[in-house]
Enzyme design. Structure first.
Site, PDB file in Angstrom:
ATOM      1  N   ARG A 101      -3.032   0.140   7.958  1.00 44.66           N
ATOM      2  CA  ARG A 101      -3.364   0.262   6.686  1.00 44.66           C
ATOM      3  C   ARG A 101      -2.263  -0.138   5.631  1.00 44.66           C
ATOM      4  NH1 ARG A 101      -5.256   6.055   4.203  1.00 44.66           N
ATOM      5  NH2 ARG A 101      -7.329   5.400   5.079  1.00 44.66           N
ATOM      6  N   HIS A 128     -12.154  -1.083   2.202  1.00 44.21           N
ATOM      7  CA  HIS A 128     -11.978  -0.145   3.453  1.00 44.21           C
ATOM      8  C   HIS A 128     -13.122  -0.383   4.242  1.00 44.21           C
ATOM      9  CE1 HIS A 128     -10.496   3.331   5.222  1.00 44.21           C
ATOM     10  NE2 HIS A 128     -10.495   4.261   4.276  1.00 44.21           N
ATOM     11  N   ASP A 224     -15.041   8.446  -5.353  1.00 47.11           N
ATOM     12  CA  ASP A 224     -14.060   8.412  -4.647  1.00 47.11           C
ATOM     13  C   ASP A 224     -12.717   8.709  -5.709  1.00 47.11           C
ATOM     14  OD1 ASP A 224     -11.738   7.681  -3.035  1.00 47.11           O
ATOM     15  OD2 ASP A 224     -11.762   5.707  -3.344  1.00 47.11           O
TER      16      ASP A 224
HETATM   17  N1  NVA Z   1      -9.467   4.790  -2.769  1.00 45.99           N
HETATM   18  C1  NVA Z   1      -8.684   5.813  -2.093  1.00 45.99           C
HETATM   19  C2  NVA Z   1      -9.339   5.878  -0.742  1.00 45.99           C
HETATM   20  C3  NVA Z   1      -8.414   6.773   0.300  1.00 45.99           C
HETATM   21  C4  NVA Z   1      -9.067   6.781   1.547  1.00 45.99           C
HETATM   22  C5  NVA Z   1      -7.236   4.921  -1.825  1.00 45.99           C
HETATM   23  O1  NVA Z   1      -7.021   3.761  -1.704  1.00 45.99           O
HETATM   24  O2  NVA Z   1      -6.253   5.863  -2.383  1.00 45.99           O
HETATM   25  N1   CP Z   2     -11.069   8.409   4.160  1.00 50.29           N
HETATM   26  C1   CP Z   2      -9.674   7.867   4.684  1.00 50.29           C
HETATM   27  O1   CP Z   2      -9.299   6.697   4.861  1.00 50.29           O
HETATM   28  O2   CP Z   2      -8.821   9.143   4.709  1.00 50.29           O
HETATM   29  P1   CP Z   2      -7.372   9.068   5.189  1.00 50.29           P
HETATM   30  O3   CP Z   2      -6.708   8.471   3.839  1.00 50.29           O
HETATM   31  O4   CP Z   2      -7.050  10.548   5.444  1.00 50.29           O
HETATM   32  O5   CP Z   2      -7.325   8.151   6.505  1.00 50.29           O
END
Ligand code: NVA
Ligand code: CP
Length: 309
Positions: A101, A128, A224
């Site tokens: 990540r 994602h 989101d």
């Molecule tokens: N769009 C959000 C998704 C979190 C799982 C982010 O990147 O923070």
């Molecule tokens: N949806 C998702 O990726 O959640 P986290 O940020 O908690 O991993």
């Protein structure tokens, strides 16, 4: 040939369907598949916060008979002192796969180019794809065949989630609508890639600025956070700009009467979605969160099966 999942269109429509079928099988008996017996180790690296991704990869790797090695970039040499490709060359001698990540997509591409083990994008600024496998699995469980369904995403069309819905949704043959202000429309190259894929599958990608038009008849309603990780300094502007794209009970009334609501979580109730929706009868967000586990196990099993000998 070693395969990676860096963005949703790395999988062909047939490959995406194969992984979803495998996820359904693995969900029926969590401990039947021991693809990581040994135990083999999988490195799971985080430059950003996480609850679901961290837990579901750790649990899934253990379910498969493997050993998860969770690495926080803050306590490693990656992210300053060492390049992604040098890190990959060190890790590949010891681990079966690398899950990461991070912020820039370019780092993932460098990592994947530098290694013979599969690299998985566990969220970047741009995509994602692991979340999308879980979301498609959830939609399939609740709505049946994905092909021909209409999915509408409301909010930040430039976010990783909007981009992933665009690519993965059309790969599944869905009609994807992205409802956002014009300034938050998805990146042009992502829309072009989605258009190319849609031509193969019969799906479509449509960008809309009118949330009412976007909601009409949708089978799946999605949103989101308005403030993705890394965008915290823009919080006030985003609340102002995206306020008209909140998913409310009225949105659900405009959608198909049997529409479901999904959200990758974490959610900011009262901002991108009202509590009445996310905590209401059409919401399947807890199934969706659980499906991270099953979908990612299927992905790992599939990738390990493609690995160079
Ligand atoms: N769009 C959000 C998704 C979190 C799982 C982010 O990147 O923070
Ligand atoms: N949806 C998702 O990726 O959640 P986290 O940020 O908690 O991993």
């Amino acid at each position: 040939m070693t395969r990676h999942l860096l963005r949703d269109d790395d999988l062909t429509p047939a490959e995406q369907a194969e992984i979803l079928d495998l996820a359904i099988e693995l969900k029926k008996d969590r401990w039947a598949n021991k693809a990581l017996a040994g135990p083999q180790t999988v490195a799971v690296i985080f430059d950003k916060s996480s609850t679901r991704t961290r837990v579901s990869f750790a649990v899934g790797i253990a379910d498969l008979g493997g050993s998860p090695l969770i690495i926080s970039t803050a306590n490693s040499q990656l992210g300053g002192k060492e390049t992604p490709s040098d890190t990959a060359r060190v890790l590949e001698r010891q681990v079966a796969a690398i899950v990461w990540r991070t912020y820039a997509q370019a780092g993932l591409e460098e990592m994947a180019a530098g290694t013979r083990v599969p690299v998985v994008n566990a969220l970047s600024d741009d995509f994602h794809p692991c979340q999308l496998l879980a979301d498609l699995l959830t939609i399939r469980e609740h709505k049946g065949d994905l092909k021909g369904l209409t999915l509408t995403f409301f909010g930040d069309g430039q976010s990783n989630m909007a981009h992933s819905y665009a690519l993965a949704g059309v790969t599944a043959g869905m009609h994807v609508r992205i409802a956002s202000p014009a300034d938050y429309a998805p990146r042009a190259d992502v829309v072009e890639a989605a258009d190319r894929r849609a031509a193969e599958t019969g799906g479509s990608i449509t960008l809309l600025t009118d949330p009412v038009e976007a909601a009409a008849g949708a089978d799946v309603v999605v949103t989101d956070t308005w403030v993705s990780m890394g965008k915290e300094e823009e919080k006030l502007a985003r609340i102002r700009d995206l306020g008209g794209y909140k998913v409310t009970p009225e949105t659900m009334t405009l959608a198909d009467s049997e529409a479901i609501f999904i959200h990758c979580l974490p959610a900011d109730r009262g901002y991108e979605v009202d509590s009445e929706v996310i905590d209401g009868p059409q919401s399947v967000v807890w199934d969706e969160a659980e499906n991270r586990l099953h979908a990612q196990k299927a992905l790992l099993v599939w990738l390990l099966g493609k690995k160079d000998a």
